[in-house]
Design an enzyme around this catalytic site. Structure first.
Site, PDB file in Angstrom:
ATOM      1  N   HIS A 260       0.836  -1.209   0.000  1.00 33.49           N
ATOM      2  CA  HIS A 260       0.000   0.000   0.000  1.00 33.49           C
ATOM      3  C   HIS A 260       0.870   1.258   0.000  1.00 33.49           C
ATOM      4  CE1 HIS A 260      -3.687   2.315   1.102  1.00 33.49           C
ATOM      5  NE2 HIS A 260      -2.796   3.101   1.691  1.00 33.49           N
ATOM      6  N   GLU A 261       1.792   1.329   0.945  1.00 36.35           N
ATOM      7  CA  GLU A 261       2.633   2.529   1.037  1.00 36.35           C
ATOM      8  C   GLU A 261       3.504   2.692  -0.199  1.00 36.35           C
ATOM      9  OE1 GLU A 261       1.760   4.583   3.163  1.00 36.35           O
ATOM     10  OE2 GLU A 261       0.586   3.218   4.413  1.00 36.35           O
ATOM     11  N   HIS A 264       1.724   4.703  -2.762  1.00 33.19           N
ATOM     12  CA  HIS A 264       1.920   6.138  -2.515  1.00 33.19           C
ATOM     13  C   HIS A 264       3.322   6.564  -2.974  1.00 33.19           C
ATOM     14  CE1 HIS A 264      -1.752   6.853  -0.267  1.00 33.19           C
ATOM     15  NE2 HIS A 264      -1.473   5.955   0.652  1.00 33.19           N
ATOM     16  N   GLU A 290      -4.687   7.852  -2.597  1.00 33.60           N
ATOM     17  CA  GLU A 290      -5.209   6.540  -2.192  1.00 33.60           C
ATOM     18  C   GLU A 290      -5.498   5.665  -3.406  1.00 33.60           C
ATOM     19  OE1 GLU A 290      -5.745   4.948   0.849  1.00 33.60           O
ATOM     20  OE2 GLU A 290      -4.491   6.562   1.614  1.00 33.60           O
TER      21      GLU A 290
END
Lengths: 496, 496
Positions: A260-261, A264, A290
């Site tokens: 997830h990170e 980003h 997101e």
């Protein structure tokens, strides 16, 4: 004049970078005794940033640039406009308001922790009432059309309004509820027990770090550390820091947290170099951000194709724990769908019901139709209506999230916007790259990243979210793609 | 007026703190690709610091405070005076000079690396000539009495002059040379081979970190990381960062490196809280700082008493490597005294000859009696005269240190000042704490640290180095205590 503007933007940006370094350090390595001095340092830099952005000279420079802007090449014009918007917003918020909010949220975070420990919302309600009143004042200071909550949405998702969100979230909620009704009778057919066996922490971190590099996260312009809550921060596109956390009895935490990170992070690493030193050298909005993290975490890394490639790697890292698993059983385990009380631990489908609940409460708080004291009752009723579960106490209910205590009213919708955008982007990508799913199952992520770079990343914060989505997906925000995506997945996982 | 002054000092200090965080991160965790953006960030903060310290408003505030200073309690008056001195110094150096020096030293460091790799001083001499000329201009801009090198000394050791140093360094050099002549015939009686066996890196770091905490370094207001070159930096007295490095085949590097840095660190952790947010919340000078690091590294941790306590710990950590050692043999191994070509690898006695050499060359460069091109010949001749060894090539000789390439002319004497001060402090401490050596052999370091806190640390940068030494030791700088200390130690190690 443009040179002067670039000097102002560079100073503001480098102060932002420095504050990000200090905050990153605070979450990763800072000794506990340094909390007070770090607060002093951040307050000083933040004050200098405000001074520099809003000084009479900077205003004069901004006005000069505004006059020249329409003759500039598009990207430069958008950079100037973005600066002017940020300057204007800063000018609208008097130092006194900023200080009052800073004090109220410092106290608020403390009160929230105590209330949560005591499982008693009443201990937080005075602090939250003050924060809510300050956010209402902030809406008036910033200005808005229509609903006062629009001023809050605009902070995180520029241009988004309640009128846009209401119908989308209504349709999304109904769609999810009817999907859940179809899954329910089949829920016992899938088990996620494998995820909660014992997994060595260092081995988890090594695996996760290898996987994000395969996805395309650059370790020569980024790094990975541990922190209590995973996050991504950037000090420049050449220095993007991810964190994750390790739970020895939950395989999801480190791996999916880091993927997830890294979504980003790859966004930040992909911003065009020409934007460096400007306020546009960052993601366009929280929702678009997101959409990138969730694209990699869910669309890619929770797909059946991904586990065709990734399962052997997990099996190499944890042979005994995986001995009774197949790519298919593992794919199903990480895609269990079931209503629960907790937002952060919920699956990618029911997660959105948690957001819809919070959106409704925030919206009603801002227009005064909900009073702070009535939050627990409203929360529990809505949980029951949307998810069919009711928290036994406030800590499992309306006290579960930190966001309101730091004044982040308007932030929650970003999470679901990211989910909706990411499904829209996946469909748009498939129209141009019909073999995208095959690429994933071969572990070839370069075409995927390249497409996101070309269509999203390079632009940084030069476009508004709705402009980006319209340009790339030829459609405004919609729940349709996401509902289609989760329906297909539920079909694979639950055989419905 | 004083409130305004404290606001100015606080802003300048917090910018210093933030720059220190950015520099620490650069040396420890920053990804390689971020060099350029980090330089931009540091340049921005450094520019804001200069602006803030020297703005017309800050000058007006400084002048106001100067008028009030004589009525203030002593420590506050000294804080104001220290601020005014730093402001004055900044005003004397025009931005153009600072920029030229920054450019010259950036190029200089690059040229130095290339020259060192090529073992050829000629590749560095143009860059060093420019740096030397700029440092001569700087001396004129800053002003000085007597020798132009005094302006350089004043940067690192306020108040120190060539006239002070010449006789002390002459006597020190003669004293060391005659001691070495007495050791030489006995040199084969001591071996340091044990230090170069194989030692697990993580085990080394664990041991060293445990030991510095026993000495008194606080990990709740500090931490330890790894870097290419060990250093200590502070972002506030509540946040002091040490680094060390690990060499698997040299037991000294991690352990003594970290003890050394912890001496710097305990100094910073001991500055009085009332100085926080002022320019006096730091060590008094480079020399006094080195006196603290060397006190712990040499006076304490190379003493026979220390190894009475510490040897069992090293043996626990490395039982097989230590199986043929005793506390006494180990004490001797870490106190071998023998002339060598390399400053950083030399023992605590001959180290000073390396400094005396550099001091002489720097002094003569600054008054023009030595030309840059003649450095290699002068270096080699002086090495032969002082240490009886001659480098085979420039990389082992006049190119071994980075200092000149970053413009650090005037820095080297600090190292030997630290050695002389630390021996003076040890004698002063023993007059008040006659059981200090016994404490060390029992592993009771609290009385030692407490004495240093009371006599040195708490004052921060409110006194000049010579005032501190006079107050605590009732004597000006002298080589006598140090020569007595090393003579005693040589007697124990070599039986002379």
């Amino acid at each position: 004049m443009l040179d002067s503007l670039h000097r102002v933007m560079n100073t503001v940006t480098r102060l932002d970078n420095a504050m990000a370094v200090l905050s990153w350090d605070q979450e990763t390595y800072m000794p506990e005794g340094a909390v007070q001095s770090r607060a002093e340092q951040l307050a000083t830099l933040s004050g200098l940033r405000h001074q520099h952005l809003t000084s009479e000279e900077s205003q004069r420079i901004g006005e000069g640039a505004r006059k020249l802007a329409h003759d500039l090449p598009e990207r430069q014009r958008l950079v100037v406009e973005n600066f002017l918007e940020e300057q204007e917003r800063s000018l609208k918020l008097p130092a006194e308001h900023v200080e009052r909010l800073a004090r109220a949220t410092t106290l608020g975070q403390d009160a929230w922790k105590r209330a949560k420990d005591a499982k008693n919302f009443a201990l937080f309600s005075d602090a939250l009432s003050e924060i809510t009143e300050l956010k209402k004042s902030e809406a008036e200071l910033l200005g808005y059309e229509g609903h006062p909550y629009n001023a809050m949405l605009d902070i995180y998702e520029p241009g988004l309004t309640v009128d846009h969100l209401n119908p989308v979230f209504d349709a999304l909620g109904s769609g999810i509820k009817s999907l859940l009704a179809r899954i329910e009778p089949r829920s016992a057919t899938v088990s996620d027990e494998v995820l909660f066996r014992t997994y060595d922490g260092q081995q988890q971190l090594k695996l996760a770090t290898e996987i994000i590099q395969k996805l395309g996260f650059s370790m020569s312009t980024g790094r990975v550390d541990l922190s209590a809550h995973p996050f991504c921060t950037q000090f420049d596109r050449t220095d993007v820091r991810l964190t994750t956390r390790i739970r020895e009895h939950d395989l999801r935490s480190c791996l999916f947290g880091l993927i997830h990170e890294s979504g980003h992070g790859m966004y930040e690493q992909g911003v065009d170099d020409s934007l460096s030193g400007t306020l546009s050298a960052q993601g366009a909005s929280m929702g678009i951000h997101e959409s990138q993290s969730l694209f990699w975490e869910n669309i890619v890394a929770r797909s059946e194709e991904f586990w065709h490639w990734a399962f052997p790697r997990v099996k190499d890292a944890f042979p005994s724990q995986m001995s009774d698993q197949t790519p298919e059983s593992f794919f199903k385990a990480i895609n269990c769908i079931k209503p629960s009380l907790n937002r952060v631990e919920s699956d990618e489908v029911t997660y959105n019901l948690h957001i819809i609940l919070r959106f409704g409460l925030e919206r009603d708080l801002m227009d005064g139709s909900l009073r702070v004291n009535d939050i627990p009752a409203a929360w529990n009723a809505k949980m029951n209506e949307l998810l069919g579960v009711v928290p036994a106490s406030d800590d499992e209910g309306c006290l579960q999230d930190v966001h309101w205590s730091f004044g982040g009213i308007g932030y929650f919708p970003s999470y679901t916007l990211g989910k909706l955008y990411s499904a829209m982007l996946w469909n748009a990508m498939n129209r141009e790259l019909p073999n995208a799913a095959d690429s994933i199952s071969n572990g070839e992520f370069a075409p995927i990243l390249e497409w996101l770079r070309k269509n999203i990343h390079q632009y940084g914060k030069t476009e508004k979210p709705d402009q980006i989505i319209q340009r790339v997906c030829h459609s405004p925000l919609t729940e349709v793609d996401f509902l289609e995506y989760v329906t297909k997945k539920a079909a694979r996982v639950y055989g419905i």
